[in-house]
Design an enzyme around this catalytic site. Structure first.
Site, mmCIF file in Angstrom:
data_model
loop_
_atom_site.group_PDB
_atom_site.id
_atom_site.type_symbol
_atom_site.label_atom_id
_atom_site.label_comp_id
_atom_site.label_asym_id
_atom_site.label_seq_id
_atom_site.Cartn_x
_atom_site.Cartn_y
_atom_site.Cartn_z
ATOM 1 N N GLU A 205 5.735 4.378 7.966
ATOM 2 C CA GLU A 205 5.499 5.377 6.964
ATOM 3 C C GLU A 205 4.019 5.951 6.820
ATOM 4 O O GLU A 205 3.268 5.823 5.827
ATOM 5 C CB GLU A 205 5.858 4.745 5.507
ATOM 6 C CG GLU A 205 7.162 4.137 5.291
ATOM 7 C CD GLU A 205 7.695 3.728 3.932
ATOM 8 O OE1 GLU A 205 7.134 3.824 3.076
ATOM 9 O OE2 GLU A 205 8.738 3.336 3.925
ATOM 10 N N GLU A 336 14.489 0.519 7.276
ATOM 11 C CA GLU A 336 14.154 0.056 5.890
ATOM 12 C C GLU A 336 15.332 0.655 5.103
ATOM 13 O O GLU A 336 15.540 1.928 4.980
ATOM 14 C CB GLU A 336 12.786 0.229 5.194
ATOM 15 C CG GLU A 336 11.793 -0.517 5.917
ATOM 16 C CD GLU A 336 10.602 -0.481 5.168
ATOM 17 O OE1 GLU A 336 10.413 -0.088 3.879
ATOM 18 O OE2 GLU A 336 9.526 -0.591 5.921
HETATM 19 O O1 AHR Z 1 9.872 -2.876 1.979
HETATM 20 C C1 AHR Z 1 8.856 -2.740 1.034
HETATM 21 C C2 AHR Z 1 8.024 -1.426 1.408
HETATM 22 O O2 AHR Z 1 8.779 -0.202 1.318
HETATM 23 C C3 AHR Z 1 7.728 -1.387 2.879
HETATM 24 O O3 AHR Z 1 6.375 -2.321 3.118
HETATM 25 C C4 AHR Z 1 7.232 0.057 3.096
HETATM 26 O O4 AHR Z 1 7.570 0.202 4.419
HETATM 27 C C5 AHR Z 1 8.464 0.664 2.007
HETATM 28 O O5 AHR Z 1 7.718 1.686 1.276
#
Ligand code: AHR
Length: 528
Positions: A205, A336
């Site tokens: 990110e 994610e």
């Molecule tokens: O999973 C929690 C957070 O969510 C992670 O660290 C990040 O990559 C995302 O925004």
């Protein structure tokens, strides 16, 4: 809420539901039916087992307490890694674990986490709760953990606050087979043989917590990391060589994916990538506020409705990628995803602790089904996160451990790992709830490497069972996961409120029938 029934209606109530103590439907209720046809003579793409990947970030009790209890802990452990968790995870055949973050990856400095435990640098985990990070769990401990559970390493290097030199040195430390200074240091720390890194994340990110870079700036950084942070073990280059994953998809915007793919299509010999990431949480608005427990059917419908948008996001990202990569050489890594709900009352909000209900199990199943339907593009996916954080497989509290409903879905889906998609035709039906229309049924089918045919059926309908007609099949049996209510959870004292039970199809007047309870996930082996 009104439920539009499909054309044919059967009157039999679900036997499985009666056994599982589902709420009794009204006396006049009739069970909707659906015909499911499996195209056994057609073979689709392979389901990459990496779509069943996990994510373990240094966040809350995700690592400390959830995986690492330390060698001197009274909790049973092997070299500091808790044994109950390892045993439970082995049953999931976890293909890969993404580590050390997340946002944490872009503030992680690998040298803090190697060498004698009492010499490791204690830092502040500024992303997650501002708590001290002991670095007791570092490279050796992570590799030991994934080795104990039988998974591959998905390591994300620090692009946001690190350098290509630091990332290259970490890769050399982990993978070098030659007699280099860093390989000797690894041997001195207990591991003479090179480790294998199957997947390498080039930042995380970086449009947000990873440095808030513009897409063009990220691409320039990413190319340097992709070149220098390589695998230093020639013997590993042929055996499923390490795959590099660049950051894509910025919270609804495609500018990262566009810039990364454009750069890739013009790339020179010195760098390459294999995948681009997509992160998407089912969150119901920011900040996360949806209750993890004690909700009703309205909120269930909203959450399932939102999560089904994953299909649309993958389609949109694939379309951007197709412009530069029509042959689909670069894969999409949904590394994610999951439900991000209000924190457990009384917990540190920076620890992202939340309970996990039957709704989460259904959410997991429909997302896994979406990944399977996009198997030609989606080759990696990592649910967030493995233990004690967000939509977890396992919750722990000191010595106690409980398996969540999501865990059970992952265990039931093991036969789909590495299987080949078999097309399945069915009418999804409709549940109409105000302005929201949900499908009532979801299904995927696949043939495993031993030739067995597997069918997953999700009855999204929170109130009614469904009779699935498997006309051509000779037999179908397996497991079904459901519970009394959509918000039923497992707790440390009631561990099996949501647990799989046996289910099998019965002969009906027009062929085989499988009775699905309301709000349920079933995985059955089908004999044709
Ligand atoms: O999973 C929690 C957070 O969510 C992670 O660290 C990040 O990559 C995302 O925004």
């Amino acid at each position: 809420m009104t439920v539009k029934l499909k054309s044919r209606v059967a009157s039999a109530l679900s036997g499985a539901c009666a056994l599982l103590l589902c709420p009794a439907p009204p006396a006049h209720a009739q069970t909707p039916t659906v015909d499911v046809t499996i195209a056994t003579d057609v073979s689709g793409p392979a389901i990459d087992r990496n779509i069943f990947g996990q994510f373990a970030e240094h966040l809350g009790a995700g690592i400390y307490g959830g995986i690492w209890v330390g060698k001197d802990s009274p909790i049973a452990n092997v070299r500091g890694i808790r044994s109950d968790v390892v045993t439970a995870l082995r049953a999931l055949k976890v293909p890969n674990v993404r580590w050390p973050g997340g946002c944490y990856a872009d503030e992680y400095h690998w040298r803090d986490g190697i060498g004698p435990a009492d010499k490791r640098r204690v830092r502040v985990n500024s992303n997650w709760g501002g708590v001290p990070e002991s670095n007791a769990f570092g490279t050796e401990e992570f590799m030991d953990f994934i080795n104990q559970i039988g998974a591959d390493a998905y390591v994300s290097v620090n692009v946001g606050s690190g350098s290509p030199e630091e990332a290259a040195a970490w890769m050399e430390y982990m993978t070098a087979s030659a007699d280099t200074t860093l390989a000797r240091e690894r041997a001195a720390n207990g591991h003479p043989a090179p480790y294998r890194v199957a997947l390498l994340g080039l930042g995380n990110e970086n449009w947000g917590c990873g440095g808030a870079m513009s897409a063009d700036h990220y691409v320039e950084e990413m190319k340097r990391f992709a070149h220098y942070a390589h695998n230093f073990n020639p013997a590993q280059h042929d055996q499923g060589a390490m795959k590099r994953i660049a950051v894509g998809w910025d919270s609804g915007k495609s500018d990262y994916t566009e810039a990364v793919m454009k750069a890739w299509s013009d790339k020179v010999y010195s760098w390459d990538i294999d995948g681009v990431s997509l992160h998407n949480y089912t969150v119901g608005g920011w900040p996360p506020h949806l209750a993890a427990t004690g909700f009703g059917i309205d909120q269930y419908d909203d959450v399932i409705g939102e999560t089904l948008n994953m299909d649309n996001l993958i389609t949109r990202q694939s379309a951007v990628m197709d412009k530069y990569d029509p042959a689909r050489k670069v894969f999409l890594a949904v590394d994610e995803w999951g439900a991000w709900l209000a924190p457990t009352p009384g917990s540190n909000p920076g620890f992202l602790a939340q309970q996990n209900s039957l709704r989460d199990a259904i959410l997991a199943a429909v997302n896994l089904n979406i990944f399977v339907r996009h198997a030609d593009r989606v080759k990696v996916a990592n649910i967030a996160q493995m233990i004690n954080v967000l939509q977890a497989m396992i919750l722990t509290d000191g010595p106690r451990m409980v398996l969540t409903p999501t865990y059970h879905v992952y265990r039931m889906y093991v036969p789909f790992q590495g299987a080949t998609v078999v097309p399945v035709a069915f009418d999804r039906g409709q549940i109409v709830h105000g302005k929201l229309t949900l499908p009532r049924i979801d299904a995927i089918a696949a043939r495993d490497q031993a030739g067995h045919l597997w069918l997953s059926l999700v009855n999204i309908d929170p109130e009614q069972g469904t009779s699935v007609h498997l006309g051509q099949a000779r037999a179908a049996s397996g497991e079904v996961l459901t519970a009394a209510r959509v918000d039923t959870v497992n707790t440390f004292t009631e561990q099996s409120a949501v647990a799989p039970h046996a289910i099998s199809a019965k002969a009906g007047p027009h062929g085989l029938v499988l009775d699905l309870p309301p709000h349920s996930v079933a995985v059955v082996q089908v004999e044709m």
